[in-house]
Design a protein around this motif. Structure first.
Motif, PDB file in Angstrom:
ATOM      1  N   LEU A 119       0.745  -1.351   0.397  1.00 16.94           N
ATOM      2  CA  LEU A 119      -0.302  -0.026   0.046  1.00 16.94           C
ATOM      3  C   LEU A 119       0.929   1.299   0.288  1.00 16.94           C
ATOM      4  O   LEU A 119       0.701   2.230  -0.507  1.00 16.94           O
ATOM      5  CB  LEU A 119      -0.858  -0.023   1.085  1.00 16.94           C
ATOM      6  N   GLU A 120       1.980   1.038   1.132  1.00 15.18           N
ATOM      7  CA  GLU A 120       2.220   2.567   1.346  1.00 15.18           C
ATOM      8  C   GLU A 120       3.312   2.645  -0.301  1.00 15.18           C
ATOM      9  O   GLU A 120       3.634   4.016  -0.831  1.00 15.18           O
ATOM     10  CB  GLU A 120       3.514   2.944   2.513  1.00 15.18           C
ATOM     11  N   LEU A 121       3.772   1.986  -0.959  1.00 13.90           N
ATOM     12  CA  LEU A 121       4.484   1.636  -2.096  1.00 13.90           C
ATOM     13  C   LEU A 121       3.518   2.334  -3.203  1.00 13.90           C
ATOM     14  O   LEU A 121       3.390   2.948  -3.911  1.00 13.90           O
ATOM     15  CB  LEU A 121       4.693   0.026  -2.921  1.00 13.90           C
ATOM     16  N   ALA A 122       1.903   1.625  -3.160  1.00 14.98           N
ATOM     17  CA  ALA A 122       1.234   1.908  -4.298  1.00 14.98           C
ATOM     18  C   ALA A 122       0.196   3.611  -4.332  1.00 14.98           C
ATOM     19  O   ALA A 122       0.730   4.111  -5.044  1.00 14.98           O
ATOM     20  CB  ALA A 122      -0.048   0.867  -4.207  1.00 14.98           C
ATOM     21  N   LEU A 123       1.073   4.293  -2.783  1.00 17.60           N
ATOM     22  CA  LEU A 123       0.115   5.212  -2.969  1.00 17.60           C
ATOM     23  C   LEU A 123       1.438   6.809  -2.166  1.00 17.60           C
ATOM     24  O   LEU A 123       1.183   7.658  -2.411  1.00 17.60           O
ATOM     25  CB  LEU A 123      -0.618   5.545  -1.165  1.00 17.60           C
ATOM     26  N   SER A 124       2.655   5.807  -2.967  1.00 19.04           N
ATOM     27  CA  SER A 124       3.525   7.405  -2.390  1.00 19.04           C
ATOM     28  C   SER A 124       3.566   8.316  -3.308  1.00 19.04           C
ATOM     29  O   SER A 124       4.407   9.228  -3.383  1.00 19.04           O
ATOM     30  CB  SER A 124       4.898   6.155  -2.455  1.00 19.04           C
ATOM     31  N   GLY A 125       2.675   8.144  -4.868  1.00 18.89           N
ATOM     32  CA  GLY A 125       2.926   9.621  -5.672  1.00 18.89           C
ATOM     33  C   GLY A 125       1.593  10.343  -5.849  1.00 18.89           C
ATOM     34  O   GLY A 125       1.025  11.456  -6.050  1.00 18.89           O
ATOM     35  N   TYR A 126       0.680   9.538  -4.561  1.00 13.23           N
ATOM     36  CA  TYR A 126      -0.401  10.863  -4.272  1.00 13.23           C
ATOM     37  C   TYR A 126      -0.997  11.295  -2.766  1.00 13.23           C
ATOM     38  O   TYR A 126      -0.811  10.202  -2.022  1.00 13.23           O
ATOM     39  CB  TYR A 126      -1.505   9.401  -4.414  1.00 13.23           C
ATOM     40  N   GLU A 127      -0.556  12.680  -3.033  1.00 14.28           N
ATOM     41  CA  GLU A 127      -0.343  13.198  -1.715  1.00 14.28           C
ATOM     42  C   GLU A 127      -1.260  13.452  -1.373  1.00 14.28           C
ATOM     43  O   GLU A 127      -1.836  13.539   0.061  1.00 14.28           O
ATOM     44  CB  GLU A 127      -0.231  15.380  -2.642  1.00 14.28           C
ATOM     45  N   LYS A 128      -2.476  12.458  -1.780  1.00 17.44           N
ATOM     46  CA  LYS A 128      -4.259  12.669  -1.057  1.00 17.44           C
ATOM     47  C   LYS A 128      -4.131  11.708  -0.225  1.00 17.44           C
ATOM     48  O   LYS A 128      -5.565  11.402   0.204  1.00 17.44           O
ATOM     49  CB  LYS A 128      -4.996  13.331  -1.781  1.00 17.44           C
ATOM     50  N   PHE A 129      -3.722  10.420  -0.677  1.00 16.96           N
ATOM     51  CA  PHE A 129      -3.765   9.409  -0.157  1.00 16.96           C
ATOM     52  C   PHE A 129      -2.804   9.007   0.941  1.00 16.96           C
ATOM     53  O   PHE A 129      -1.731   8.453   0.743  1.00 16.96           O
ATOM     54  CB  PHE A 129      -3.731   8.961  -1.377  1.00 16.96           C
ATOM     55  N   LEU A 130      -3.568   8.178   1.798  1.00 17.29           N
ATOM     56  CA  LEU A 130      -3.036   7.901   3.091  1.00 17.29           C
ATOM     57  C   LEU A 130      -2.957   6.664   3.372  1.00 17.29           C
ATOM     58  O   LEU A 130      -3.938   6.031   3.582  1.00 17.29           O
ATOM     59  CB  LEU A 130      -3.442   9.488   4.054  1.00 17.29           C
ATOM     60  N   VAL A 131      -2.366   6.406   4.146  1.00 11.77           N
ATOM     61  CA  VAL A 131      -2.473   4.810   4.790  1.00 11.77           C
ATOM     62  C   VAL A 131      -2.839   4.663   5.925  1.00 11.77           C
ATOM     63  O   VAL A 131      -2.134   5.782   6.500  1.00 11.77           O
ATOM     64  CB  VAL A 131      -1.294   3.893   4.266  1.00 11.77           C
ATOM     65  N   LYS A 132      -3.481   4.513   6.476  1.00 14.66           N
ATOM     66  CA  LYS A 132      -3.695   4.790   8.315  1.00 14.66           C
ATOM     67  C   LYS A 132      -4.170   2.858   8.520  1.00 14.66           C
ATOM     68  O   LYS A 132      -4.365   1.687   8.144  1.00 14.66           O
ATOM     69  CB  LYS A 132      -5.197   5.094   8.818  1.00 14.66           C
ATOM     70  N   GLU A 133      -4.002   2.471   9.421  1.00 15.46           N
ATOM     71  CA  GLU A 133      -3.284   1.391  10.718  1.00 15.46           C
ATOM     72  C   GLU A 133      -4.426   1.137  11.957  1.00 15.46           C
ATOM     73  O   GLU A 133      -3.999   0.326  12.318  1.00 15.46           O
ATOM     74  CB  GLU A 133      -2.214   1.300  11.112  1.00 15.46           C
ATOM     75  N   LEU A 134      -5.592   1.874  11.418  1.00 18.96           N
ATOM     76  CA  LEU A 134      -6.177   1.726  12.550  1.00 18.96           C
ATOM     77  C   LEU A 134      -6.961   0.472  13.147  1.00 18.96           C
ATOM     78  O   LEU A 134      -7.250   0.095  14.428  1.00 18.96           O
ATOM     79  CB  LEU A 134      -7.927   2.863  12.355  1.00 18.96           C
ATOM     80  N   GLU A 135      -7.467  -0.149  12.158  1.00 17.63           N
ATOM     81  CA  GLU A 135      -7.225  -2.173  12.425  1.00 17.63           C
ATOM     82  C   GLU A 135      -6.637  -2.668  12.727  1.00 17.63           C
ATOM     83  O   GLU A 135      -7.110  -3.491  12.941  1.00 17.63           O
ATOM     84  CB  GLU A 135      -8.658  -1.852  10.637  1.00 17.63           C
ATOM     85  N   ILE A 136      -5.531  -2.516  11.941  1.00 17.14           N
ATOM     86  CA  ILE A 136      -3.984  -3.662  12.036  1.00 17.14           C
ATOM     87  C   ILE A 136      -3.914  -3.291  13.477  1.00 17.14           C
ATOM     88  O   ILE A 136      -3.492  -4.307  14.621  1.00 17.14           O
ATOM     89  CB  ILE A 136      -3.531  -3.558  11.188  1.00 17.14           C
ATOM     90  N   GLN A 137      -3.693  -1.921  13.870  1.00 15.67           N
ATOM     91  CA  GLN A 137      -3.585  -1.958  15.645  1.00 15.67           C
ATOM     92  C   GLN A 137      -4.490  -2.065  16.523  1.00 15.67           C
ATOM     93  O   GLN A 137      -3.879  -2.577  17.219  1.00 15.67           O
ATOM     94  CB  GLN A 137      -3.522  -0.090  15.609  1.00 15.67           C
ATOM     95  N   ARG A 138      -6.330  -1.723  16.186  1.00 17.15           N
ATOM     96  CA  ARG A 138      -6.788  -2.580  16.817  1.00 17.15           C
ATOM     97  C   ARG A 138      -6.721  -3.656  17.045  1.00 17.15           C
ATOM     98  O   ARG A 138      -7.346  -3.901  18.305  1.00 17.15           O
ATOM     99  CB  ARG A 138      -8.072  -1.948  16.418  1.00 17.15           C
ATOM    100  N   GLY A 139      -6.397  -4.726  16.604  1.00 20.15           N
ATOM    101  CA  GLY A 139      -6.520  -5.742  16.217  1.00 20.15           C
ATOM    102  C   GLY A 139      -8.237  -6.355  16.415  1.00 20.15           C
ATOM    103  O   GLY A 139      -9.089  -5.724  16.657  1.00 20.15           O
TER     104      GLY A 139
END
Length: 206
Positions: free
Chosen positions: A63-83
């Motif tokens: 995901l980080e690689l795919a979104l690296s060129g997009y200023e408005k696209f952000l990866v958020k780990e909310l669900e992974i961190q919540r477990g």
């Protein structure tokens, strides 16, 4: 007066992320005038008990690689961190606490619309975020009537006005994984080059 941010929430396994996800996000930004789109990879999904094939580390890296060129696209780990099991309502509650003044749009496929009443706390989902359903030109008319028991007629009208028009794209994560495991090579055209290189280098689905 402080401007209200417009944030799109796009959840899923992203196993792997592909060009269809990016086209959906681009279409949403343009048509709904979004300031940001939060890509929220799922931990464990209630409707997919077997879980993702790739590890959390690999899915996040792709995901980080795919979104690296997009200023408005952000990866958020909310669900992974919540477990635990990832329920949409829990994610929307968390986002609304983090950015209480933002207007949230939950981006979703047309096939998910009929399932909303079966989700956990569907009425609260409809209250926390505007449902923005993807509609392809060749698809049948969407039936928003399934939401009558979950929300008001006025809210349903708001959902209809947030519908996202998107060109059809025959691609899915499961089909990409199948092609990779079968030793085919034409799957590469369906993902960003950086993601393709990562999958090959790390033998993610081989």
């Amino acid at each position: 007066m402080e401007r209200i941010m417009r944030i799109g929430i796009l959840g899923g396994s992203f196993d792997p992320v592909h060009n269809g996800h990016l086209l959906l996000a681009e279409s949403a930004v343009e048509q709904l005038r979004l300031d940001e789109i939060w890509f929220v990879p799922a931990g464990s999904q209630p409707l997919k008990p077997r879980g993702p094939v790739a590890s959390q580390h690999d899915r996040l890296a792709m995901l980080e690689l795919a979104l690296s060129g997009y200023e408005k696209f952000l990866v958020k780990e909310l669900e992974i961190q919540r477990g635990g099991v990832s329920y949409t309502v829990d994610t929307l509650r968390e986002v609304s606490k983090k950015v209480p003044r933002a207007k949230l749009f939950f981006l979703m496929g047309a096939d998910s619309l009929a399932d909303i009443p079966k989700w956990n706390s569907p009425s609260e989902i409809c209250e926390l975020a505007t449902l923005a359903v993807v509609c392809r030109p060749d698809a049948a008319t969407l039936d928003y009537g399934v939401l009558k028991e979950c929300t008001t007629a006025k809210r349903i009208e708001q959902f209809q006005s947030a519908q996202i028009e998107m060109s059809p794209m025959a691609v899915s994560s499961s089909a990409i994984r199948e092609k990779i495991s079968d030793g085919e090579s034409d799957w590469k055209k369906h993902v960003p080059e950086e993601v393709s290189n990562f999958i090959k280098r790390n033998r993610v689905y081989s």
